[in-house]
Design an enzyme around this catalytic site. Sequence first.
Site, PDB file in Angstrom:
ATOM      1  N   ASP A  67       0.855  -1.192   0.000  1.00 46.49           N
ATOM      2  CA  ASP A  67       0.000   0.000   0.000  1.00 46.49           C
ATOM      3  C   ASP A  67       0.891   1.243   0.000  1.00 46.49           C
ATOM      4  OD1 ASP A  67       0.944   0.073   2.650  1.00 46.49           O
ATOM      5  OD2 ASP A  67      -0.914  -0.733   3.473  1.00 46.49           O
ATOM      6  N   ASN A 134      -8.063  -2.119  14.057  1.00 45.04           N
ATOM      7  CA  ASN A 134      -9.453  -2.243  13.609  1.00 45.04           C
ATOM      8  C   ASN A 134      -9.612  -3.392  12.598  1.00 45.04           C
ATOM      9  OD1 ASN A 134      -8.303  -1.278  11.274  1.00 45.04           O
ATOM     10  ND2 ASN A 134      -9.625   0.522  11.082  1.00 45.04           N
ATOM     11  N   GLU A 141      -9.814  -1.244   4.845  1.00 45.45           N
ATOM     12  CA  GLU A 141     -10.436  -0.905   6.117  1.00 45.45           C
ATOM     13  C   GLU A 141     -11.724  -1.708   6.306  1.00 45.45           C
ATOM     14  OE1 GLU A 141      -8.902   0.803   8.224  1.00 45.45           O
ATOM     15  OE2 GLU A 141      -7.926   2.584   7.393  1.00 45.45           O
TER      16      GLU A 141
END
Length: 240
Positions: A67, A134, A141
């Site tokens: 990324d 998370n 995400e």
Amino acid sequence: MNLLRFDSEAAWAGAVCSLWRDRLRLHPDMKICLPSGATPSVIYAEMARSVVAGQVSFAHATVFVLDEFGGLAADDPGKTSATLRRQLIDQIDLPPRAFHVLDPDRSDLARHCADYDATIGAGFDLVLLGIGRNGHVGMNEPGSPLDGATRRVDLHSDTVQSSARYFAHGNLPRWGLTVGLKTMLASKEVWVIANGAAKAEIIRRTVRDAIVPSNPASLLRRHPNCSLFVDGAAASMLEA
Ligand code: PGA
């Protein structure tokens, strides 16, 4: 998902490196996707030492960054590609042309991402992944699609805050480019690495709770050859 638990961080890093050296010796031309960041730093330091010691070589391998942060100066040292270069690439014998990066400054990002996927092909031989608190993997995400390709994504506010440690300035990135879950799931082998107590809760959710899009790491349990490497601190909530 195979769970591999180690007593200490040193044993954890040593095991990942040992298996990685083994894979490289068997398949010198392997295609590898790598993260940057805090988690892999001890692993990369050991791999760099292994290359310098002549135990293993990346001379025929190909490496793709997982990324990249967007909205930063081109030479920002906190960019993931810059961090990965410092942590590993600059210290190993990977040919410069075999290091592939994502460039968030391209004017046609959709085209750039599609080209990145085309260069990768069907999938990687090995994907190394950290895990966010998370559950994000790369910059996928919570809520990311299973069939997501390499693309531009907005970062979760937790991810923005936790990126602060990579930057000397306060201009924290709000978006990035990431390899998608589709390519991860199509890869031959996926290794998720986590160390430290801060990851204990997300490791428990990833291993014990349901497979849900709100925890992208849990989706990797659908992969037939995915291993989760944890040290004792990251594994500390698994017994409860
Ligand atoms: P870390 O990040 O290695 O810096 O903990 C992992 C991640 O957020 O993917």
